[in-house]
Design a protein around this motif. Structure first.
Motif, short mmCIF file in Angstrom:
data_model
loop_
_atom_site.label_atom_id
_atom_site.label_comp_id
_atom_site.label_asym_id
_atom_site.label_seq_id
_atom_site.Cartn_x
_atom_site.Cartn_y
_atom_site.Cartn_z
N PRO A 35 7.25 5.29 -14.14
CA PRO A 35 7.75 3.82 -13.23
C PRO A 35 9.05 3.56 -14.42
CG PRO A 35 6.04 3.46 -13.30
CD PRO A 35 5.47 4.25 -14.27
N GLY A 36 10.22 3.42 -13.74
CA GLY A 36 12.07 2.36 -14.42
C GLY A 36 11.97 0.93 -14.33
N ALA A 37 12.51 0.69 -13.34
CA ALA A 37 12.22 -0.22 -12.57
C ALA A 37 12.13 -0.40 -11.22
CB ALA A 37 13.82 0.08 -12.65
N ALA A 38 12.00 -1.93 -10.43
CA ALA A 38 11.46 -1.97 -9.48
C ALA A 38 12.37 -1.06 -8.51
CB ALA A 38 11.96 -3.81 -9.11
N GLY A 39 11.98 -0.68 -7.85
CA GLY A 39 12.67 -0.13 -6.03
C GLY A 39 11.84 0.78 -5.38
N THR A 40 12.20 1.34 -4.90
CA THR A 40 11.85 2.33 -3.91
C THR A 40 12.09 3.87 -3.88
OG1 THR A 40 11.46 0.86 -2.08
CG2 THR A 40 10.74 3.34 -1.64
N THR A 41 11.45 4.51 -4.82
CA THR A 41 11.79 6.60 -5.35
C THR A 41 11.32 7.58 -4.08
OG1 THR A 41 12.17 5.43 -7.48
CG2 THR A 41 11.77 8.17 -6.85
N GLN A 42 11.85 8.30 -3.84
CA GLN A 42 11.05 9.47 -3.55
C GLN A 42 11.17 10.97 -4.14
OE1 GLN A 42 12.91 12.19 -0.31
NE2 GLN A 42 12.29 10.95 1.33
N LEU A 43 9.44 10.81 -4.39
CA LEU A 43 9.56 12.55 -4.65
C LEU A 43 8.88 13.51 -4.04
CD1 LEU A 43 5.96 11.06 -6.55
CD2 LEU A 43 8.84 10.85 -7.88
N SER A 44 10.02 14.71 -4.55
CA SER A 44 10.00 15.76 -3.91
C SER A 44 8.90 16.96 -4.60
CB SER A 44 11.22 16.16 -3.47
OG SER A 44 11.53 16.62 -4.61
N ALA A 45 8.45 17.59 -4.36
CA ALA A 45 7.85 19.07 -4.39
C ALA A 45 7.78 20.69 -4.49
CB ALA A 45 6.44 19.17 -5.04
N SER A 46 8.84 21.60 -5.00
CA SER A 46 9.37 22.62 -3.73
C SER A 46 8.68 23.72 -5.20
CB SER A 46 10.81 22.81 -4.69
OG SER A 46 10.83 21.52 -3.97
N ASP A 47 8.14 24.82 -4.06
CA ASP A 47 7.29 26.31 -4.44
C ASP A 47 9.08 26.79 -4.74
OD1 ASP A 47 6.19 28.64 -5.15
OD2 ASP A 47 4.87 28.17 -2.98
N LEU A 48 8.46 27.10 -6.23
CA LEU A 48 9.69 28.27 -6.58
C LEU A 48 9.72 29.75 -6.18
CD1 LEU A 48 10.23 26.90 -10.28
CD2 LEU A 48 11.51 25.84 -8.17
N ARG A 49 8.41 30.21 -5.85
CA ARG A 49 8.29 31.84 -5.46
C ARG A 49 9.18 32.01 -4.01
NH1 ARG A 49 1.68 31.72 -5.03
NH2 ARG A 49 2.69 29.93 -3.69
N ILE A 50 10.11 32.94 -3.72
CA ILE A 50 10.88 33.40 -2.89
C ILE A 50 9.50 33.96 -1.90
CG2 ILE A 50 12.51 32.86 -3.84
CD1 ILE A 50 12.06 36.35 -4.27
N GLN A 51 9.11 34.32 -2.13
CA GLN A 51 7.79 35.27 -1.08
C GLN A 51 7.73 34.56 0.25
OE1 GLN A 51 7.10 34.77 -4.14
NE2 GLN A 51 7.06 36.88 -5.04
N GLY A 52 7.32 34.79 1.28
CA GLY A 52 7.13 34.54 2.01
C GLY A 52 6.01 33.57 2.82
N TYR A 53 5.71 33.73 1.30
CA TYR A 53 3.44 33.11 1.51
C TYR A 53 3.89 31.74 0.99
CZ TYR A 53 2.82 36.12 -2.66
OH TYR A 53 3.35 36.37 -3.42
N HIS A 54 5.40 31.20 0.15
CA HIS A 54 5.21 29.84 -0.64
C HIS A 54 5.46 28.79 0.49
CE1 HIS A 54 9.68 30.18 1.05
NE2 HIS A 54 9.31 29.02 1.24
N TYR A 55 4.53 27.75 -0.42
CA TYR A 55 4.31 26.68 0.05
C TYR A 55 6.09 25.78 0.68
CZ TYR A 55 -0.24 26.90 -1.02
OH TYR A 55 -1.40 27.18 -1.29
N SER A 56 5.77 24.59 1.51
CA SER A 56 6.92 24.65 2.12
C SER A 56 7.34 23.28 1.07
CB SER A 56 6.74 23.79 3.17
OG SER A 56 6.79 24.97 4.38
#
Length: 265
Positions: A35-56
């Motif tokens: 945490p850095g300061a009070a407020g609302t933050t959105q975290l995101s996670a992405s699968d770097l693979r390009i194959q069709g079975y990669h995660y959304s």
């Protein structure tokens, strides 16, 4: 596979650009959200693979709040004059750097150090709270980046009753004295505390009942002392003659204890 995590805004940082979930496992928990300061933050996670079975991609909104300090005694503590305890002051989480917590007082009926430090990788530390004079004090604990917290300390005359193993009757038939244990208690007799300095209690016996030292031969005593940084003292009482009378145990900062004892043949 490699996952990339990011955050939008400056309320929260992540200590890793990416993490790897090893083969045969379903998660990786090594990345830290800071945490850095009070407020609302959105975290995101992405699968770097390009194959069709990669995660959304996944997102999570996180509210970062200003943390609030906490005093372990809660809203109110009771303590006797000349007594002390070592409660804790706490932050909600382990600290990444030493955190200085300062203490302010409404009046001088209780005392503490000016400040204590919660060390790195810990979330609490003890603080010595002492009863100085009768009254109600409000202690405010404050630290940078945290909401302060207040706790009341009620200081009043201490108690010594009940005394452990204290009898209502004594017998003259035996030759041994009876050992008792006297604790430094506050106005709520269930609470036992340390004393700040040697605390002397005057013992006043009667023709029926006396106070004596341990060992053989025992000798009459007129006082006992709870040592500094201790909570109790032990001594002996002894029946002298048949009858019922009232003894007393007294100290200026304590309510005088004056029980009746019956000595039987």
């Amino acid at each position: 596979r490699a996952d990339r995590a990011r955050r939008d805004g400056e309320n929260l940082t992540i200590d890793s650009a990416s993490v790897v979930i090893p083969l045969g496992q379903s998660y990786n928990y090594n990345a830290r959200f800071i945490p850095g300061a009070a407020g609302t933050t959105q975290l995101s996670a992405s699968d770097l693979r390009i194959q069709g079975y990669h995660y959304s991609q996944a997102t999570q909104n996180v509210a970062v709040n200003t943390p609030t300090l906490y005093l372990s005694w809660g809203a109110t503590a009771n303590i006797g004059i000349g007594q002390y305890d070592n409660p804790t002051v706490q932050a909600p989480d382990n600290q990444v750097a030493p955190l200085t917590v300062s203490f302010a007082h409404l009046n001088a009926s209780s005392t503490t150090p000016a400040s204590v430090i919660i060390p790195t990788a810990s979330y609490n530390n003890t603080v010595r709270v002492s009863g100085a004079t009768a009254g109600t004090d409000t202690i405010t604990a404050s630290a940078a980046g945290h909401n302060s917290v207040k706790g009341a300390v009620i200081v009043a005359a201490g108690r010594v009753d009940p005394i452990s193993s204290w009898p209502t009757t004594l017998s003259l038939s035996g030759t041994d004295s009876l050992l008792v244990t006297m604790y430094a208690r506050d106005q709520n007799i269930s609470n036992i505390h340390y004393v700040t300095s040697p605390t002397i209690f005057t013992l006043t016996g009667t023709a029926n009942v006396g106070f004596v030292s341990g060992g053989l031969p025992s000798v009459a005593i007129t006082s006992v002392t709870i040592p500094a940084d201790a909570q109790y003292v032990q001594f002996w009482i002894k029946g002298l003659t048949v009858g019922t009378s009232t003894v007393s145990i007294a100290n200026a900062n304590y309510t005088t204890y004056a029980p009746s004892i019956t000595v039987i043949p």
